[in-house]
Motif scaffolding. Structure first.
Motif: not given
Length: 188
Positions: A78-82
């Protein structure tokens, strides 16, 4: 992890490299097979190398954190995607650079594959054949990077931010899927 999930993950991870490849294609006046191959090899090679490194780092800590591994995978994806989505929505213009020199390509390859390192850590907690996964990710990124150079040379940066956005969304959705599977909410 199924072949479909691995393919979706590989495409999501390769979107940063694809976006930079589009910029390379835009900056190059004339593209050659050699130029396209150079970009593909750098980005594909590092996208394969980084998850392998992440996997071997993750294996070292697997026994200590297996009870929360799904939360770690969820948070990292999620952090990478965000971050990818945030970058896609940024209005900052990147400077076009036609250089395919070792220093330039090394820095770009590392920068576009840092997220793959984090994904490699999550592979240590999932049922993943790491050799197959890194080869698959590397080949997918190689092909998409080469296509990105050609697309950038023909169409310009029209698709750069869209590619980063889609890649980020894919990684977030995979993170959510992993979490929901481990919590028993869904069963694919």
């Amino acid at each position: 992890m199924s072949i479909v999930e691995l393919f979706i993950l590989a495409v999501g991870l390769s979107m940063d490299a694809f976006a930079v490849s589009v910029c390379k294609g835009l900056a190059l006046n004339k593209i050659t097979v050699k130029n396209v191959a150079i970009v593909g090899i750098w980005f594909g090679g590092f996208q394969a190398l980084m998850p392998a490194i992440g996997y071997f780092l993750g294996v070292q800590f697997k026994d200590y954190i297996t009870s929360i591994d799904h939360w770690i995978a969820f948070a990292l994806l999620c952090l990478i995607g965000a971050n990818m989505i945030k970058e896609s929505l940024s209005k900052d213009e990147e400077k076009e650079d036609a250089s395919l020199g070792i220093k330039t390509m090394l820095l770009l390859a590392i920068a576009t594959s840092i997220d793959a390192l984090a994904v490699g850590v999550t592979f240590a907690f999932l049922n993943v054949n790491i050799l197959y996964a890194v080869i698959f990710i590397g080949i997918t990124t190689f092909v998409l990077s080469m296509a990105g150079v050609k697309i950038g040379n023909v169409f310009g940066v029209k698709y750069k931010s869209k590619a980063e956005f889609v890649g980020g969304a894919i990684l977030i959705l995979l993170g959510i899927k992993i979490l929901l599977e481990h919590l028993g909410v869904i069963n694919f």
